[in-house]
Design an enzyme around this catalytic site. Structure first.
Site, PDB file in Angstrom:
ATOM      1  N   SER A  31      16.613 -18.142 -23.170  1.00  0.00           N
ATOM      2  CA  SER A  31      17.764 -18.091 -24.072  1.00  0.00           C
ATOM      3  C   SER A  31      17.478 -17.302 -25.345  1.00  0.00           C
ATOM      4  O   SER A  31      18.402 -16.768 -25.969  1.00  0.00           O
ATOM      5  CB  SER A  31      18.199 -19.507 -24.452  1.00  0.00           C
ATOM      6  OG  SER A  31      17.130 -20.210 -25.053  1.00  0.00           O
ATOM      7  N   GLY A  68      17.484 -21.460 -20.497  1.00  0.00           N
ATOM      8  CA  GLY A  68      16.860 -22.576 -19.810  1.00  0.00           C
ATOM      9  C   GLY A  68      15.749 -22.190 -18.870  1.00  0.00           C
ATOM     10  O   GLY A  68      15.107 -23.062 -18.276  1.00  0.00           O
ATOM     11  N   ASN A  99      10.519 -22.839 -22.689  1.00  0.00           N
ATOM     12  CA  ASN A  99      10.981 -24.043 -22.009  1.00  0.00           C
ATOM     13  C   ASN A  99       9.851 -24.793 -21.327  1.00  0.00           C
ATOM     14  O   ASN A  99       9.897 -26.018 -21.197  1.00  0.00           O
ATOM     15  CB  ASN A  99      12.087 -23.689 -21.020  1.00  0.00           C
ATOM     16  CG  ASN A  99      13.367 -23.294 -21.737  1.00  0.00           C
ATOM     17  OD1 ASN A  99      13.914 -24.063 -22.509  1.00  0.00           O
ATOM     18  ND2 ASN A  99      13.832 -22.079 -21.503  1.00  0.00           N
ATOM     19  N   ASP A 180      20.904 -26.527 -33.907  1.00  0.00           N
ATOM     20  CA  ASP A 180      19.991 -27.261 -33.025  1.00  0.00           C
ATOM     21  C   ASP A 180      18.547 -27.181 -33.493  1.00  0.00           C
ATOM     22  O   ASP A 180      17.675 -27.876 -32.971  1.00  0.00           O
ATOM     23  CB  ASP A 180      20.110 -26.777 -31.579  1.00  0.00           C
ATOM     24  CG  ASP A 180      19.723 -25.309 -31.369  1.00  0.00           C
ATOM     25  OD1 ASP A 180      19.175 -24.685 -32.301  1.00  0.00           O
ATOM     26  OD2 ASP A 180      19.983 -24.789 -30.273  1.00  0.00           O
ATOM     27  N   HIS A 183      17.207 -22.455 -31.790  1.00  0.00           N
ATOM     28  CA  HIS A 183      17.613 -21.077 -31.514  1.00  0.00           C
ATOM     29  C   HIS A 183      17.912 -20.325 -32.807  1.00  0.00           C
ATOM     30  O   HIS A 183      18.546 -20.876 -33.713  1.00  0.00           O
ATOM     31  CB  HIS A 183      18.862 -21.053 -30.631  1.00  0.00           C
ATOM     32  CG  HIS A 183      18.630 -21.601 -29.260  1.00  0.00           C
ATOM     33  ND1 HIS A 183      18.794 -22.937 -28.972  1.00  0.00           N
ATOM     34  CD2 HIS A 183      18.225 -20.999 -28.127  1.00  0.00           C
ATOM     35  CE1 HIS A 183      18.511 -23.130 -27.694  1.00  0.00           C
ATOM     36  NE2 HIS A 183      18.160 -21.975 -27.162  1.00  0.00           N
TER      37      HIS A 183
END
Length: 214
Positions: A31, A68, A99, A180, A183
C-alpha cells in the site's frame, strides 16, 4: 495491517506514461507503493515520476503496488506484474515487507521470499533497487533486530543497491501520516518521493541486476 482491506491484482490508476525513450520502472510493493488512502495523482508512483522529471530524469513508472501485500504475495505475482509491462523494465523497485513485519511473520520467511524475487529478477537480467522496511517495536527487540537485518544482508548477497527505509523522515511524524498513523499523507509521500528520486536515478545509472545466490 498496511492497507489490508484494499488488496487486488490490478495495476492502480497511478500509472504515469512518458515518452518511449524514457526509462521504464516497475514499482513492486504494497500500500505504500499503491497510494493507499490518497487521491489519484498523490500516491508514491505519480509523485516519484514527478520528482524524477523535476530532476531532469523523466521516467515511465508503473505501479505494481497491492495494498496488504506481503513478501509472499509479491513473490507470487512478480511474473504477472512483469508480464503486464509494454517491455522489459530498466529498473525494478522492490519495496515489500511492511505487512510481514506488522503481522509478525518470521524474518527468515520474509527474507526467503525477497531472495526469491531477487533471484527471479537476476535470472531475467533486470536491474533492481531494493527498498527496506524497519519492524515495529511491539514484537520485541529480537524480532526487530532479525527483521531489520534482512535488507542489508540481501543487498550484500545479491550485490544490489539498497535504500534502507522507505519511510525515512516520514514515519511517526504526525503531520506527514494519515489518521491511521501508518500510511503517509500526500505531504509525506511528496517527501518520500523527493528523497527516493536521487536514489532511483543512481540505481538506473548503475543498472545492476541481482547476483544469483549459490
Amino acid at each position: 495491517m498496511i492497507g489490508l482491506g484494499l488488496a487486488g491484482l490490478t495495476l492502480p490508476s497511478g500509472r504515469v506514461h512518458a515518452a518511449g525513450s524514457d526509462p521504464l520502472i516497475l514499482a513492486l510493493g504494497d500500500s505504500l507503493t499503491a497510494g493507499y488512502g490518497l487521491p489519484e495523482g498523490e500516491g508514491l508512483v505519480p509523485q516519484l515520476a514527478a520528482a524524477l522529471a523535476a530532476a531532469g530524469r523523466p521516467a515511465q513508472v508503473e505501479n505494481a503496488g497491492v495494498s496488504g501485500d506481503t513478501t509472499a504475495g509479491g513473490r507470487a505475482r512478480l511474473d504477472w506484474a512483469l508480464g503486464g509491462l509494454p517491455r522489459q523494465p530498466d529498473l525494478v523497485i522492490v519495496a515489500l515487507g511492511a505487512n510481514d513485519a506488522l503481522r509478525g511473520i518470521a524474518p527468515e520467511e520474509a527474507k526467503a521470499n525477497l531472495g526469491a524475487i531477487l533471484d527471479t529478477l537476476g535470472r531475467k537480467g533486470l536491474p533492481v533497487l531494493l527498498v527496506g522496511m524497519l519492524a515495529p517495536t511491539n514484537w520485541g527487540p529480537d524480532y526487530r533486530n532479525a527483521f531489520d537485518a534482512i535488507y542489508p544482508a540481501l543487498a550484500e548477497d545479491h550485490d544490489v543497491p539498497l535504500d534502507p527505509f522507505i519511510l525515512e523522515g516520514v514515519a511517526l511524524e504526525p503531520s506527514l501520516v494519515q489518521p491511521d498513523g501508518l500510511h503517509p499523507n500526500a505531504a509525506g509521500v511528496k517527501k518520500m518521493a523527493a528523497r527516493l528520486a536521487p536514489v532511483v536515478i543512481q540505481a538506473l545509472d548503475l543498472g545492476k541486476a541481482p547476483k544469483l545466490r549459490d
